[in-house]
Design a protein around this motif. Structure first.
Motif, short mmCIF file in Angstrom:
data_model
loop_
_atom_site.label_atom_id
_atom_site.label_comp_id
_atom_site.label_asym_id
_atom_site.label_seq_id
_atom_site.Cartn_x
_atom_site.Cartn_y
_atom_site.Cartn_z
N SER A 121 -1.53 -23.49 27.91
CA SER A 121 -1.74 -23.78 26.50
C SER A 121 -2.33 -25.18 26.37
CB SER A 121 -0.43 -23.67 25.70
OG SER A 121 0.51 -24.63 26.15
N LEU A 122 -2.97 -25.39 25.25
CA LEU A 122 -3.55 -26.69 24.93
C LEU A 122 -3.07 -27.02 23.52
CD1 LEU A 122 -5.35 -28.70 26.41
CD2 LEU A 122 -7.29 -27.81 25.14
N LEU A 143 -5.02 -20.04 29.97
CA LEU A 143 -4.80 -20.37 28.57
C LEU A 143 -4.52 -19.12 27.75
CD1 LEU A 143 -7.56 -23.07 27.92
CD2 LEU A 143 -5.09 -23.43 28.09
N LEU A 146 -4.35 -21.87 21.95
CA LEU A 146 -5.14 -23.08 21.69
C LEU A 146 -4.77 -23.55 20.29
CD1 LEU A 146 -7.38 -25.01 22.69
CD2 LEU A 146 -9.03 -23.51 21.57
N LEU A 163 -14.53 -21.81 27.35
CA LEU A 163 -13.17 -21.26 27.38
C LEU A 163 -13.13 -19.93 28.12
CD1 LEU A 163 -12.16 -21.94 23.66
CD2 LEU A 163 -11.36 -23.18 25.67
N LEU A 168 -6.92 -15.58 26.37
CA LEU A 168 -6.89 -15.82 24.93
C LEU A 168 -7.02 -14.50 24.17
CD1 LEU A 168 -9.16 -18.98 24.85
CD2 LEU A 168 -6.71 -18.91 24.44
#
Length: 628
Positions: A121-122, A143, A146, A163, A168
């Motif tokens: 995660s960011l 990821l 976001l 990305l 995602l």
């Protein structure tokens, strides 16, 4: 005086004073190569086996390469005070965590490479301070989330965002729409299932958009695409052209993708995944006239429903079409209903009234709409007075059903008339359901001669207790069909469709013949029949009673035998008491028997001439003399 010549001799040996240096030479971390002879300064540590960012970095460096190592995290102090850093590469490490503010001092950074790591995660604050960032590479991570504010500091300067190859499923589309200077946007090889309309409308400088290998079934038209009449080839394309890549997605080729089909793209290999007639065909080889949609058909709706005031009520509406219709509800007063404090509208077409009031009754309208048209259906709701309090001792076999929000058939006590009306078939456009019992019903429909080229008929039906739609394919020469897999005591919604070949396009199409609503008879259920567990328990209790009674009788018999034998066990021999013969002499008169005494000797003459009557009785323990 002797000391002066000695000092003069030592003076030539003293080192000449050198001018002061402007800076102290810096140290280079072990296994790294440092370029410090000329500007810009660089520290190169690729493949050095590092487990963390070296603490002895030259803080004046403009380039730092730490790729192909084993760094697991980036801490706040690792890159502190490196205000002149322009390029940072942390590719292909094992980074799982980036501390908030880890890049806060890198205000001059232009390129950040974090690809090939293990970020999941960011979040907010992890990219804080990157106000001049232009290239952000986050591909080949893990990821799944976001944050919407993760790119706030670099939204105005970012030109390249990658990305790709992540997990995602959703993106902060509003945040991506603020990247006004982005030229390249890589979203390929993710799990994106949809893109909202207008997501790229503000990306005026976008030159390449890659959405390859996601789960997209459709791509909504966007103002950005409408401004570019030609999607040019990736190679040799002019500077103003947009390169769009969307291969590897399960595209549903219907009328919603006609806009994309009208753009010239002969060199790509995108393919259609559905509908079945177009599955597997190249997207650009399918004719524009084959991208068709089917108008919605309402296949299921709630029958007339009656609930007491203050109870919840659920109104259901199901529709089929291509694309999948969106269901909305309109109140009897003509207002469009949605989520509020008293009502909830679900995506599957169910409208739930949390607390009904007397003014809520009336005809609710279900509207199912898609790109090909819309269909409506009416559902009647009756709100009665509040129910009386329920008695604790109820003799009814079935539990009360008043106010059940999931029941699609009206309660028997509150809507007997609606129930009677619902048991008969509700026909539409000639479709009739007759001879319906508890588990079977006969469906009949008229001849469809006005429709040429009929291949078959399709029957669709489902019950009020579930949302599973059942299909039956019927030969074209049939006008009736017997359904034998129905459940008793349920309401069913049924539609008949004609499958024919469209003479204009040569494709297979469907046309509704009509719909009907009916209810199956309830199954007979005995109320007083005892259950198997009850019978088994009764038999066990009876058998136990017989055993206990037998034991008590046996004990009683033993006690009686013990008493009869004088307190001695029956098996033990009893010692007989001495018995003496008691003789009494009577002369015709009755009298008490005298106490026995030893007889006196008598003369022989008396024994020979005297006649006496002797009554002899046994004498011993337990025998008493018998009186007169």
């Amino acid at each position: 005086m002797a000391i002066l010549p000695l000092l003069l001799c030592l003076l030539p040996l003293a080192p000449a004073s050198s001018p002061p240096q402007s800076a102290t030479p810096s140290l280079c971390p072990r296994r790294c190569r440092c370029q410090t002879q000329s500007l810009p300064l660089s520290v190169l540590c690729p493949g050095a086996g590092l487990l963390f960012v070296p603490p002895s970095l030259d803080r004046r460096a403009a380039e730092l390469r730490l790729a192909d190592n084993f760094i697991a995290s980036v801490r706040r102090r690792d890159l502190a005070n490196m205000t002149g850093l322009l390029h940072l590469s942390l590719s292909r490490n094992t980074i799982r965590h980036v501390a908030a503010g880890a890049f806060a001092d890198l205000r001059a950074l232009r390129a950040l490479h974090l690809d090939g790591n293990r970020l999941t995660s960011l979040g907010e604050g992890q990219l804080r301070g990157l106000v001049n960032l232009r290239h952000l590479i986050l591909s080949n991570n893990q990821l799944a989330a976001l944050a919407a504010s993760a790119l706030d500091d670099c939204a105005e300067t970012l030109e390249d965002l990658d990305l790709s190859y992540n997990n995602l499923e959703q993106l902060p589309w509003e945040a991506l729409g603020r990247l006004g200077n982005v030229n390249t946007l890589g979203l390929d090889h993710n799990l994106l299932a949809s893109v909202p309309a207008g997501a790229f409308s503000r990306l005026h400088k976008l030159a390449r958009l890659d959405m390859t290998s996601n789960r997209l079934t459709t791509i909504p038209p966007d103002p950005l695409f409408s401004r570019l009449p030609l999607l040019a080839r990736p190679r040799g394309s002019p500077a103003s052209a947009l390169v769009l890549a969307f291969g590897g997605n399960p595209l549903h080729c219907n009328c919603e993708l006609v806009w994309l089909r009208r753009l010239a793209r002969e060199d790509d290999l995108e393919a259609c995944a559905s509908p079945p007639a177009l599955g597997g065909r190249y997207f650009w080889a399918v004719g524009e006239e084959e991208f068709v949609c089917e108008p919605p058909v309402v296949t299921h709706r709630s029958p007339p429903l009656a609930v007491p005031a203050g109870r919840p009520a659920a109104l259901r509406c199901r529709a089929v079409g291509d694309p999948e219709p969106r269901v909305r509800w309109v109140s009897p007063q003509g207002r469009l209903l949605g989520n509020s404090s008293r009502a909830r509208a679900f995506p599957n077409g169910t409208l739930e009234l949390l607390v009904t009031e007397p003014g809520d009754g009336g005809i609710f309208t279900c509207i199912a709409a898609n790109a090909a048209g819309e269909a409506t259906a009416a559902v009647e709701l009756t709100v009665g007075p509040p129910p009386p309090p329920q008695l604790a001792n109820s003799t009814s076999c079935d539990p009360p059903r008043d106010g059940d929000p999931d029941a699609l058939t009206p309660p028997s006590a509150a809507s007997a008339s609606a129930k009677a009306a619902d048991t008969g078939p509700s026909t539409d456009r000639g479709v009739q359901v007759t001879e319906h019992g508890a588990t079977a019903a006969l469906v009949q429909w008229p001849d469809q001669r006005p429709i040429p080229g009929i291949r078959m008929y399709q029957i669709q039906y489902n019950s009020s207790a579930d949302d599973i739609l059942v299909y039956r394919m019927i030969p074209a020469d049939s006008r009736s069909f017997l359904l034998t897999d129905l459940a008793s005591g349920r309401a069913y919604d049924l539609c008949v469709l004609a499958v024919y070949e469209d003479s204009a396009t040569g494709l297979t199409a469907t046309r509704p013949v009509g719909c009907a609503r009916f209810s199956t008879e309830p199954a007979l259920r005995p109320c007083g029949a005892p259950h198997a567990p009850f019978l088994g328990g009764t038999m066990i209790i009876a058998l136990g009673g017989v055993i206990v009674a037998s034991v008590l009788v046996f004990i009683f018999v033993l006690l009686m035998r013990y008493k009869v034998h004088g307190g001695q066990p029956p098996g033990k021999a009893k010692t007989p008491a001495p018995v003496s013969s008691v003789c009494s002499q009577t002369n015709g008169a009755l009298g008490p028997t005298p106490t026995p005494a030893p007889p006196a000797p008598e003369p022989a003459a008396l024994r020979a001439h005297t006649v006496v009557q002797l009554d002899c009785e046994p004498w011993g323990p337990g025998h008493e003399p018998v009186g007169p």
